[in-house]
Scaffold this motif. Structure first.
Motif, PDB file in Angstrom:
ATOM      1  N   ALA A  71       0.777  -1.430  -0.349  1.00 16.69           N
ATOM      2  CA  ALA A  71       0.086  -0.119  -0.449  1.00 16.69           C
ATOM      3  C   ALA A  71       0.691   1.214  -0.412  1.00 16.69           C
ATOM      4  CB  ALA A  71      -1.202  -0.049   1.597  1.00 16.69           C
ATOM      5  N   LYS A  72       1.831   0.770   1.040  1.00 17.11           N
ATOM      6  CA  LYS A  72       2.780   2.133   0.784  1.00 17.11           C
ATOM      7  C   LYS A  72       3.121   3.078  -0.802  1.00 17.11           C
ATOM      8  CE  LYS A  72       4.034   2.174   5.729  1.00 17.11           C
ATOM      9  NZ  LYS A  72       5.851   1.688   6.323  1.00 17.11           N
ATOM     10  N   LEU A  73       3.633   1.857  -1.493  1.00 19.20           N
ATOM     11  CA  LEU A  73       4.368   1.853  -2.681  1.00 19.20           C
ATOM     12  C   LEU A  73       3.297   2.590  -3.575  1.00 19.20           C
ATOM     13  CD1 LEU A  73       6.506  -1.487  -2.946  1.00 19.20           C
ATOM     14  CD2 LEU A  73       7.934   0.680  -3.051  1.00 19.20           C
ATOM     15  N   LEU A  74       2.424   1.404  -3.397  1.00 16.27           N
ATOM     16  CA  LEU A  74       0.929   2.189  -4.084  1.00 16.27           C
ATOM     17  C   LEU A  74       0.890   3.653  -3.798  1.00 16.27           C
ATOM     18  CD1 LEU A  74      -0.707   1.454  -6.650  1.00 16.27           C
ATOM     19  CD2 LEU A  74      -2.193   0.703  -4.918  1.00 16.27           C
ATOM     20  N   LEU A  75       0.508   4.329  -2.527  1.00 16.36           N
ATOM     21  CA  LEU A  75       1.123   5.919  -2.338  1.00 16.36           C
ATOM     22  C   LEU A  75       1.377   6.396  -2.841  1.00 16.36           C
ATOM     23  CD1 LEU A  75      -1.475   8.006  -1.576  1.00 16.36           C
ATOM     24  CD2 LEU A  75       0.178   6.932   0.679  1.00 16.36           C
ATOM     25  N   ALA A  76       3.190   6.323  -3.049  1.00 18.84           N
ATOM     26  CA  ALA A  76       4.174   6.781  -3.526  1.00 18.84           C
ATOM     27  C   ALA A  76       3.965   7.068  -4.906  1.00 18.84           C
ATOM     28  CB  ALA A  76       5.161   5.842  -2.721  1.00 18.84           C
ATOM     29  N   GLU A  77       3.703   5.935  -5.533  1.00 17.76           N
ATOM     30  CA  GLU A  77       3.440   5.693  -7.138  1.00 17.76           C
ATOM     31  C   GLU A  77       2.310   6.877  -7.453  1.00 17.76           C
ATOM     32  OE1 GLU A  77       5.564   4.962  -9.669  1.00 17.76           O
ATOM     33  OE2 GLU A  77       6.922   4.512  -7.559  1.00 17.76           O
ATOM     34  N   LYS A  78       1.079   6.488  -6.731  1.00 11.71           N
ATOM     35  CA  LYS A  78       0.397   7.674  -7.019  1.00 11.71           C
ATOM     36  C   LYS A  78       0.840   8.922  -6.863  1.00 11.71           C
ATOM     37  CE  LYS A  78      -3.898   4.596  -6.322  1.00 11.71           C
ATOM     38  NZ  LYS A  78      -4.639   3.810  -5.618  1.00 11.71           N
ATOM     39  N   ARG A  79       1.060   9.465  -5.725  1.00 11.48           N
ATOM     40  CA  ARG A  79       1.674  10.158  -5.563  1.00 11.48           C
ATOM     41  C   ARG A  79       2.575  11.003  -6.761  1.00 11.48           C
ATOM     42  NH1 ARG A  79       2.664  10.024   0.743  1.00 11.48           N
ATOM     43  NH2 ARG A  79       0.905  10.946   1.175  1.00 11.48           N
ATOM     44  N   ARG A  80       3.927  10.046  -6.924  1.00 16.76           N
ATOM     45  CA  ARG A  80       4.159  10.320  -8.001  1.00 16.76           C
ATOM     46  C   ARG A  80       3.939  10.960  -9.499  1.00 16.76           C
ATOM     47  NH1 ARG A  80       6.404   8.183 -12.438  1.00 16.76           N
ATOM     48  NH2 ARG A  80       5.707   6.415 -12.064  1.00 16.76           N
ATOM     49  N   VAL A  81       3.001  10.044  -9.686  1.00 15.06           N
ATOM     50  CA  VAL A  81       1.916  10.260 -10.583  1.00 15.06           C
ATOM     51  C   VAL A  81       0.657  11.624  -9.968  1.00 15.06           C
ATOM     52  CG1 VAL A  81      -0.012   9.698 -12.386  1.00 15.06           C
ATOM     53  CG2 VAL A  81       2.022   7.763 -11.975  1.00 15.06           C
ATOM     54  N   LEU A  82       0.280  12.070  -9.252  1.00 11.77           N
ATOM     55  CA  LEU A  82       0.141  13.653  -8.954  1.00 11.77           C
ATOM     56  C   LEU A  82       1.077  14.564  -9.770  1.00 11.77           C
ATOM     57  CD1 LEU A  82      -2.266  12.565  -6.302  1.00 11.77           C
ATOM     58  CD2 LEU A  82      -2.921  13.536  -8.673  1.00 11.77           C
ATOM     59  N   ASP A  83       2.260  14.309  -8.897  1.00 13.99           N
ATOM     60  CA  ASP A  83       2.899  15.437  -8.929  1.00 13.99           C
ATOM     61  C   ASP A  83       3.942  15.397 -10.258  1.00 13.99           C
ATOM     62  OD1 ASP A  83       3.693  15.297  -6.461  1.00 13.99           O
ATOM     63  OD2 ASP A  83       6.049  13.939  -6.285  1.00 13.99           O
ATOM     64  N   GLY A  84       3.427  14.314 -11.261  1.00 15.96           N
ATOM     65  CA  GLY A  84       4.020  14.935 -12.780  1.00 15.96           C
ATOM     66  C   GLY A  84       2.858  15.766 -13.195  1.00 15.96           C
ATOM     67  N   VAL A  85       1.462  15.347 -12.862  1.00 14.15           N
ATOM     68  CA  VAL A  85       0.489  15.705 -12.988  1.00 14.15           C
ATOM     69  C   VAL A  85       0.277  17.559 -13.365  1.00 14.15           C
ATOM     70  CG1 VAL A  85      -2.240  16.390 -12.924  1.00 14.15           C
ATOM     71  CG2 VAL A  85      -1.684  13.966 -13.614  1.00 14.15           C
ATOM     72  N   TYR A  86       0.481  18.068 -11.955  1.00 14.40           N
ATOM     73  CA  TYR A  86       1.271  19.310 -11.894  1.00 14.40           C
ATOM     74  C   TYR A  86       2.244  19.637 -12.203  1.00 14.40           C
ATOM     75  CZ  TYR A  86      -3.230  19.267  -8.692  1.00 14.40           C
ATOM     76  OH  TYR A  86      -4.439  19.574  -8.944  1.00 14.40           O
ATOM     77  N   GLU A  87       3.143  18.652 -12.245  1.00 15.28           N
ATOM     78  CA  GLU A  87       4.326  19.622 -12.836  1.00 15.28           C
ATOM     79  C   GLU A  87       4.600  19.803 -14.475  1.00 15.28           C
ATOM     80  OE1 GLU A  87       7.984  16.806 -12.474  1.00 15.28           O
ATOM     81  OE2 GLU A  87       7.414  16.951 -10.497  1.00 15.28           O
TER      82      GLU A  87
END
Length: 192
Positions: A71-87
């Motif tokens: 779950a932690k890894l999945l959450l980290a990847e989701k955050r990374r994707v959201l960071d990419g969206v905002y970047e």
């Protein structure tokens, strides 16, 4: 009765008594061995049951830890994707053409500027001179600061009562705060 017969009788009685004692000792030994074997078997069964319970407990804890790590890894990847969206959104804002940049600036000034505010542009904002010609600038008696700020696009409004950060980074941070859950739900709707 002769002496030999008496000795033989004593020996025979002694042998019979020794056999009886030996049989009784063997029976006792067999009983002790049987009882010890039963206790050992019971101890073995109890030890196996305890080992099984402990092994199941260890497996449950490891499975729970694995689920948590997953779950932690999945959450980290989701955050990374959201960071990419905002970047990507930040890059698009910085790359706006003149017309879109001025339209955005005009809407922001209409909504947030107060009469007499000073506009402090980002050091890399290319359309400051054009913003100065927007009708809202004259209507609200806004002034343009000769200084530039290191804010990464957009501008800051400096006013008598408060300053308003309308840099692209601040606008996106506010948007992320408000819409992050919706965006994540849309991006990851098939993923859980």
């Amino acid at each position: 009765m002769s002496r030999e017969a008496i000795v033989e009788r004593i020996l025979s009685d002694a042998n019979a008594e020794a056999d009886a004692i030996r049989r009784e000792a063997e029976e006792k030994a067999a009983g002790v061995i049987a009882a010890a074997s039963a206790r050992a078997e019971q101890g073995r069964r109890e030890a196996e049951a305890e080992v099984k319970v402990r092994a199941e407990d260890v497996m449950k804890r490891r499975a729970a830890a694995a689920r948590l790590d997953s779950a932690k890894l999945l959450l980290a990847e989701k955050r990374r994707v959201l960071d990419g969206v905002y970047e990507a959104a930040f890059a698009r804002l910085k790359g706006l053409d003149e017309e879109d940049a001025l339209a955005l600036a005009g809407r922001l000034l209409e909504e947030y500027a107060e009469e007499g505010d000073e506009i402090l542009f980002a050091a890399d904002y290319p359309y400051a001179a054009f913003v100065a010609r927007l009708p809202v600038v004259a209507e609200k008696k806004l002034t343009l600061s000769p200084e530039r700020a290191e804010i990464g696009g957009g501008f800051v409004l400096r006013g008598k009562t408060s300053d308003k950060d309308l840099s692209y980074g601040a606008l996106l941070a506010a948007d992320r705060e408000e819409h992050q859950a919706e965006i994540a739900a849309e991006l990851f709707k098939d993923n859980g």
